[in-house]
Motif scaffolding. Sequence first.
Motif, mmCIF file in Angstrom:
data_model
loop_
_atom_site.group_PDB
_atom_site.id
_atom_site.type_symbol
_atom_site.label_atom_id
_atom_site.label_comp_id
_atom_site.label_asym_id
_atom_site.label_seq_id
_atom_site.Cartn_x
_atom_site.Cartn_y
_atom_site.Cartn_z
ATOM 1 N N TYR A 147 -1.059 -10.443 15.202
ATOM 2 C CA TYR A 147 0.287 -10.496 15.781
ATOM 3 C C TYR A 147 0.951 -9.125 15.754
ATOM 4 O O TYR A 147 1.554 -8.686 16.741
ATOM 5 N N HIS A 148 0.869 -8.434 14.626
ATOM 6 C CA HIS A 148 1.553 -7.142 14.513
ATOM 7 C C HIS A 148 0.944 -6.095 15.443
ATOM 8 O O HIS A 148 1.659 -5.222 15.950
ATOM 9 N N LEU A 149 -0.354 -6.153 15.668
ATOM 10 C CA LEU A 149 -0.956 -5.228 16.633
ATOM 11 C C LEU A 149 -0.342 -5.431 18.015
ATOM 12 O O LEU A 149 -0.008 -4.463 18.712
ATOM 13 N N THR A 150 -0.137 -6.686 18.400
ATOM 14 C CA THR A 150 0.481 -6.937 19.705
ATOM 15 C C THR A 150 1.962 -6.578 19.686
ATOM 16 O O THR A 150 2.510 -6.108 20.682
ATOM 17 N N LYS A 151 2.601 -6.776 18.547
ATOM 18 C CA LYS A 151 4.026 -6.438 18.441
ATOM 19 C C LYS A 151 4.248 -4.953 18.686
ATOM 20 O O LYS A 151 5.268 -4.545 19.264
ATOM 21 N N PHE A 152 3.290 -4.117 18.261
ATOM 22 C CA PHE A 152 3.400 -2.675 18.453
ATOM 23 C C PHE A 152 2.767 -2.213 19.762
ATOM 24 O O PHE A 152 2.565 -1.019 19.967
ATOM 25 N N GLY A 153 2.420 -3.149 20.633
ATOM 26 C CA GLY A 153 2.017 -2.776 21.989
ATOM 27 C C GLY A 153 0.534 -2.747 22.261
ATOM 28 O O GLY A 153 0.125 -2.440 23.382
ATOM 29 N N TRP A 154 -0.317 -3.064 21.278
ATOM 30 C CA TRP A 154 -1.760 -3.088 21.528
ATOM 31 C C TRP A 154 -2.142 -4.501 21.981
ATOM 32 O O TRP A 154 -2.081 -5.449 21.196
ATOM 33 N N ARG A 155 -2.532 -4.638 23.209
ATOM 34 C CA ARG A 155 -2.840 -5.955 23.781
ATOM 35 C C ARG A 155 -4.324 -6.285 23.736
ATOM 36 O O ARG A 155 -4.705 -7.451 23.652
ATOM 37 N N ASP A 156 -5.163 -5.256 23.815
ATOM 38 C CA ASP A 156 -6.606 -5.477 23.875
ATOM 39 C C ASP A 156 -7.151 -5.642 22.454
ATOM 40 O O ASP A 156 -7.830 -4.770 21.913
ATOM 41 N N VAL A 157 -6.803 -6.769 21.842
ATOM 42 C CA VAL A 157 -7.205 -7.040 20.463
ATOM 43 C C VAL A 157 -7.729 -8.466 20.386
ATOM 44 O O VAL A 157 -7.353 -9.332 21.197
ATOM 45 N N ALA A 158 -8.605 -8.709 19.409
ATOM 46 C CA ALA A 158 -9.235 -10.025 19.308
ATOM 47 C C ALA A 158 -9.404 -10.427 17.855
ATOM 48 O O ALA A 158 -9.482 -9.576 16.958
ATOM 49 N N LEU A 159 -9.476 -11.734 17.649
ATOM 50 C CA LEU A 159 -9.727 -12.281 16.309
ATOM 51 C C LEU A 159 -10.941 -13.188 16.372
ATOM 52 O O LEU A 159 -11.066 -14.029 17.278
ATOM 53 N N LEU A 160 -11.834 -13.008 15.407
ATOM 54 C CA LEU A 160 -13.036 -13.830 15.299
ATOM 55 C C LEU A 160 -12.917 -14.721 14.069
ATOM 56 O O LEU A 160 -12.784 -14.213 12.947
ATOM 57 N N TYR A 168 1.756 -17.320 14.150
ATOM 58 C CA TYR A 168 1.243 -15.959 14.344
ATOM 59 C C TYR A 168 0.265 -15.932 15.525
ATOM 60 O O TYR A 168 0.321 -15.054 16.397
ATOM 61 N N ALA A 169 -0.667 -16.890 15.509
ATOM 62 C CA ALA A 169 -1.743 -16.888 16.494
ATOM 63 C C ALA A 169 -1.197 -17.077 17.909
ATOM 64 O O ALA A 169 -1.617 -16.374 18.842
ATOM 65 N N LYS A 170 -0.263 -18.020 18.076
ATOM 66 C CA LYS A 170 0.272 -18.254 19.422
ATOM 67 C C LYS A 170 1.082 -17.063 19.915
ATOM 68 O O LYS A 170 0.969 -16.654 21.080
ATOM 69 N N ALA A 171 1.886 -16.470 19.002
ATOM 70 C CA ALA A 171 2.671 -15.293 19.395
ATOM 71 C C ALA A 171 1.744 -14.152 19.812
ATOM 72 O O ALA A 171 2.015 -13.437 20.791
ATOM 73 N N ALA A 172 0.647 -13.967 19.099
ATOM 74 C CA ALA A 172 -0.313 -12.909 19.441
ATOM 75 C C ALA A 172 -1.020 -13.221 20.749
ATOM 76 O O ALA A 172 -1.191 -12.351 21.614
ATOM 77 N N ARG A 173 -1.437 -14.484 20.895
ATOM 78 C CA ARG A 173 -2.151 -14.872 22.120
ATOM 79 C C ARG A 173 -1.250 -14.739 23.350
ATOM 80 O O ARG A 173 -1.682 -14.259 24.403
ATOM 81 N N ASP A 174 0.020 -15.125 23.197
ATOM 82 C CA ASP A 174 0.956 -14.997 24.318
ATOM 83 C C ASP A 174 1.168 -13.541 24.715
ATOM 84 O O ASP A 174 1.537 -13.249 25.862
ATOM 85 N N ALA A 175 0.951 -12.615 23.757
ATOM 86 C CA ALA A 175 1.125 -11.188 24.041
ATOM 87 C C ALA A 175 -0.163 -10.530 24.526
ATOM 88 O O ALA A 175 -0.196 -9.309 24.727
ATOM 89 N N GLY A 176 -1.224 -11.315 24.695
ATOM 90 C CA GLY A 176 -2.451 -10.764 25.256
ATOM 91 C C GLY A 176 -3.666 -10.779 24.362
ATOM 92 O O GLY A 176 -4.770 -10.457 24.803
#
Length: 807
Positions: free
Chosen positions: A21-34, A157-165
């Motif tokens: 989530y925090h990576l997307t909050k700071f503008g990094w969209r190309d991120v993934a979780l396994l 956290y997961a939904k907020a991150a997913r909604d941000a890309g």
Amino acid sequence: MKTHTRVAVIGGGVVGASILYHLTKFGWRDVALLERTELTAGSTWHAAGGVHTLNGDSNVASLQAYTIELYKEIERISGVSCGLRQTGCIYLAVSENEAEFFKSEYAKAQHLKVGLHFIDFDEVRARNPLIDTSHYRAAMFDPNDGNVDPSGVTHAYAKAARDAGAEIYRHSPVTAIRRLGGGDWELTTPNGVLRAEYIVNAGGLWAREVGRLMQIELPIVPMEHQYLITNEIPELAAFGREIPFTVDFDGAVYLRQEGKGLLVGTYEQDCRHWALGGTPLDFGVELLPPDVDRIVVPLGKMLERMPVMLRAGVKRVVNGGMVFTPDGNPIIGPLAGHETAFVAAGCMMGLSQSGGIGLAVARWIIDGEPGMDVFAMDVCRYGDFANAAYVRAKTRENYQRRFILPCWNEELPAARGVRTSPVYDRLAAAGAVFGVSAAFEVPLWFAPKGAQSYEKPSFYRSEAFVPVAEECRAVREAVGLWETSAYCKIEIAGSGADVWLEGIIANRIPHEAGRICLCPMLTPRGRILGDVTVLRLDSDRFLMFGSPSAEPLYLRWLRQRLPPAAGICIRSRTHELCGFSITGPRARELLAQVTTADVSAAGLPFLRGRCMEVGLANSLVLRLSFTGELGYEIYMAADEQRHVYQTLVEAGASLGLRHFGLRALNSLRLEKGYGVWGREYSSDYTADEARLSRFVSIHKGPFVGRDAVLQERSQPPRRRLTLLAIESSDPDPVGGEPVFVGGQPISRLNSAAFGHTVGAALGFAYLPAEVEAQSAGDMCVQVLSQRLPARILHEPPYDPLSLKLRA
């Protein structure tokens, strides 16, 4: 599954989801979780859900406060409820030491503005009528604390991150990790191969297994942790509102309301490690068999103090695995030798700390630094000493002491004697009372002959006070001996080492062999990463000295910045080189008796080093001192240390030589206004704020942090490191206490001690520039429950011109 991502987070518990989530909050969209199975399917799903701000480390407490507020933010963003219930938390003290600890934490809380405050027992009963308050001595209440729904938090956290890309791949366990030639990472899963620029091991119960895929052994181990849920309690059902989270430190028990019953957990003395060899890869959303017999004793205390529980009965017992580190704090940050591989594991307080950990790790990846001093959580605080046996011993101790509140002078007994110098037994025979720094046994003070080498834990002056005063007097009037073997010693050698090092440290490197310089190392944002002493041995070889616990940090930092195929070797020499400091007005006289070299002021000037014979040993002698007196540091091969020690002790007998320890050193250096790494000098502060400007050479050319320094100097600093004199008799400040001006908390002491030579307590604090300039007259420092008058010192109270140091 896609084939490439900028950051791959491994692990879908609350910490991994927060980082994403925090990576997307700071503008990094190309991120993934396994995630190996389902989100929360480790230790998150069965967590008790408590959230608290109380923590002995002020920065960690701030991150915990941030986490609680963050839950409100991610609820709004995601639309998923975190189940946050800020019922507050009642903290209960039985013993006198616990009550004193409460006073200390209340003082700190005023600076942190977290709301923690004392309440009387009428209020305790009004908030939790089930408690028999006759058993307790004191109570505190934090209105911010409470509990959350672990699953709700993770999915928010997961939904907020997913909604941000961000992408989230469930049922995608990582089975192999490979570093590619270009620096990227290749992660193999049953669903495909993912290539990433950065990876984060947030594997929780499986973080060890993920680390082993990279041939890294992390200093963590799971432990069994049990809590029970009671049947419905009629008195609770009739109360009409939810009771606060409650913590009984003496009973080692915490509890909160669960429906119309209670959730009651404990940290029992008869604790158990789990899965020592590795967490089973097929372990899923499962619990461990309950073992109620092990928690009978602490629960018995709670039944006595909350008698209504006797009639409640047990509805369910939960026994789950929780990952512990040796000191209970998480391990986060880049892994040594793998600058783009991060870890975020060992988070046994994940729901209290997930937001702060996600914030710090995301900043670290994006900006190259976490944005504040997080050394208390940095994985590099553990060196090679933290092997499996050490981790088992310290995690057991930490679990057992989870609710035992420490006094400021307390030293813990587990895993002691791991790193000792060749003269350890000689120092012990001389009365040394040892503490630990990076597992190295370090003398704290020396008990008088015939007295017991023991110090009772206390918040007040102890058995050490008078001996430490005598040690200080010996250094100021004659000569003292302090062992420096634990100091970190790093050699930097090779063609071009001077040019490379010039770009790493902020000061100019010594320009000729034998010269010494004092050097800050700065982060790219201009914050203080390190405070080191650098000796030039010859044209392409340097020796760097620093604080014992900082060595893994410095090695990681230096090696991360070493260009490929640079031909420069960086290695630790701490184990090879042992040492002593001799300091005091008779130090030169002592050194002259044990060497034939010229050690006069002309023969060995201040901030110079030379090789010479000390007794029969070839030694490296440096002309410097951290006490403010004339002094020398003497380094020799480990197998020659006993000889040098005996030589110095015998020659010093007629000169009034006395051993001194870390307590005396702390008193002496504060009298001289010297800051120390980890207290005054950390990545919370810039060099100019820390009054280290004279050691930052902006005109020498590029170095790490130079641009930030230039930008900072375009305007006056907002705060400055300031030495205070504090009117104390007993107790004395030790660091962390709040500083008040006009009745308002404006700062806290970074470190403090009684100055035995000047007869006053001294402490360092970062004060707002306007306060420091006005020399505020209504200043005080709160030590436990006492507010003590304080005043600003504009120069060190001892030898302000440093005439003795340079004699």
